[in-house]
Enzyme design. Structure first.
Site: not given
Length: 348
Positions: A121-122, A169-170, A187, A193, A280
Site C-alpha cells: 500500500k506504500d 481514505r479513512r 502518525r 499510536r 496522498c
C-alpha cells in the site's frame, strides 16, 4: 517497510563491509540482506512492523531454499526513509507515499541490498527503472480495526469525538458516514499510536488489522470494520518483494514465494489507482478478491477528503491477470469520469 539483499559467489559483494556476511561464506552460500526502514535516530526495535515483515520474508526464504537456512545466511540492515523521519506533517505535505520507498529503491539499485520488501500500500504505482516486483506474499486480512477505550464502534462515539488517523481514505469514509466526528492527523508506528490513544490524545483510531496481526497485537482491536463500512486501501495487507531486473538469481528465489491470487488482486487494485493518478491528497480505496464462484469481485471508491463527495463502483469477471487489470482500469476511468476534472483540481 523492508528491503532485502542477497549476494552469491557469482556476484560482486557491494555495500559497506559492516553489512557483509562472514567472508568464509562467500564461496559456499548466498547472503541475503534485509534493509529495514526505521525512524530517525531509532533502532530496528523501534520500527517493529518493518522488522516483522523482514523476519517473515526471511523465514519463508529459509523454508523454501536450504542454502538460505544456514545461520548468518540472511542479514537484516536498517535504512531510514524520509516517510519515517518526518512524522509531524501529513504525508501529502511532504511528498506522498513514495517517501517510504525512495531510499530503499536507491539502495537496491546501488547494489547495497538485493531484495526490497515493501508494504504494497506504500508502493507508488510506478517502479523505478531497473527494478521488478515478481512476488507478493499471501495477503493478510484487509479490514481496518477500530480501537477505542470508551466505545465499541464509530457509531457509538458521541458528536465531536476526535479520531486520530493519517489516512485520508479513512478520514473521508468516516466523515461520509459520521459527519459529526472530527478526524486529526495521527502518525507514528503502531505502538506510538496506541500509546497516544491511551494518553487521551484522541478518542479513537483506526489501524490496519494486517499490521496488528503481524505484530501479535490483534487483541488491541475493539472491533473490526467490514469492507462495506470501510473499504481498504489499495493493496492493504499485501507484502511485495522487489529485486533488480537483471538479477535472475533473486528473481528465482522470489518467484518461489509468490502467491498468485494476491499478485493478481494487487495488480487489479493498483491499475485502478494508476488511472486515477492517486496520491496522498486523493482518498482512494479498492478491494479485489476471489469470490465463491472463483471469479474476481472488485469494489472501488473515490472521495473528497471531507467525505462530502463519494463515488463508488463494482466489477466482476474472470480471475486472470489480463481480465483483472482491464477491470481495474475500466473502473478507474468510470470514477474519473463521474468525478470530473474539477474534482481533482480541488485536491491540489
Amino acid at each position: 517497510m523492508v528491503s532485502l539483499r542477497c549476494t552469491t559467489a557469482h556476484h560482486s559483494l557491494l555495500g559497506s563491509p559492516t553489512c557483509l556476511a562472514r567472508p568464509r561464506r562467500r564461496a559456499a552460500c548466498p547472503v541475503v540482506r534485509a534493509a529495514v526502514a526505521v525512524e530517525a535516530g531509532a533502532q530496528a526495535k523501534d520500527s517493529p512492523l518493518a522488522l516483522a515483515q523482514a523476519t517473515l520474508t526471511q523465514e519463508k526464504l529459509k523454508a523454501a531454499h536450504s542454502e538460505l537456512a544456514e545461520e548468518g545466511a540472511i542479514e537484516i540492515v536498517e535504512i531510514k526513509t524520509t516517510g519515517d523521519i518526518v512524522l509531524d506533517k501529513p504525508l501529502a505535505d511532504i511528498g506522498g507515499k513514495g517517501l517510504f520507498t525512495k531510499e530503499i529503491d536507491e539502495a537496491l539499485l546501488d547494489g547495497r541490498i538485493d531484495i526490497a520488501v515493501h508494504s504494497m500500500k506504500d508502493v507508488p504505482t510506478y517502479l523505478p527503472d531497473g527494478t521488478i516486483l515478481p512476488c507478493n506474499l499471501p495477503r493478510e486480512d484487509v479490514r481496518d480495526a477500530f480501537i477505542c477505550l470508551t466505545a465499541n464502534s464509530l457509531a457509538e462515539l458521541p458528536a465531536g469525538s476526535i479520531i486520530g488517523s493519517a489516512s485520508l481514505r479513512r478520514q473521508s469514509q468516516i466523515l461520509y458516514r459520521y459527519p459529526s466526528l472530527k478526524v486529526v492527523n495521527f502518525r507514528g508506528n503502531v505502538q506510538t499510536r496506541l500509546k497516544k490513544l491511551k494518553a487521551g490524545d484522541v478518542h479513537a483510531t483506526l489501524l490496519a488489522l494486517a499490521g496488528l496481526k503481524r505484530l501479535n497485537l490483534a487483541e488491541s482491536a475493539t472491533s473490526l470494520l467490514s469492507v462495506d463500512e470501510m473499504l481498504p486501501a489499495v493493496a492493504q495487507g499485501a507484502i511485495g518483494i522487489a529485486c533488480r531486473t537483471n538479477d535472475d538469481k533473486m528473481m528465482g528465489y522470489l518467484s518461489s514465494l509468490n502467491h498468485e491470487d494476491t499478485r493478481l488482486a494487487v495488480a487489479c487494485e493498483r491499475e485502478f489507482l494508476a488511472v486515477l493518478d492517486g496520491n496522498c491528497r486523493t482518498p482512494i480505496a479498492a478491494y479485489a478478491y476471489r469470490d465463491n464462484d472463483g471469479n474476481c469481485s472488485f469494489r472501488g471508491l473515490l472521495a473528497s477528503p471531507d467525505g462530502s463527495k463519494v463515488y463508488e463502483t463494482t466489477r466482476s469477471g474472470p480471475y486472470s491477470f489480463d481480465d483483472m487489470v482491464a477491470m481495474g482500469k475500466d473502473a478507474g476511468y468510470e470514477l474519473k469520469s463521474k468525478a470530473g476534472p474539477g474534482f481533482f483540481d480541488s485536491l491540489q
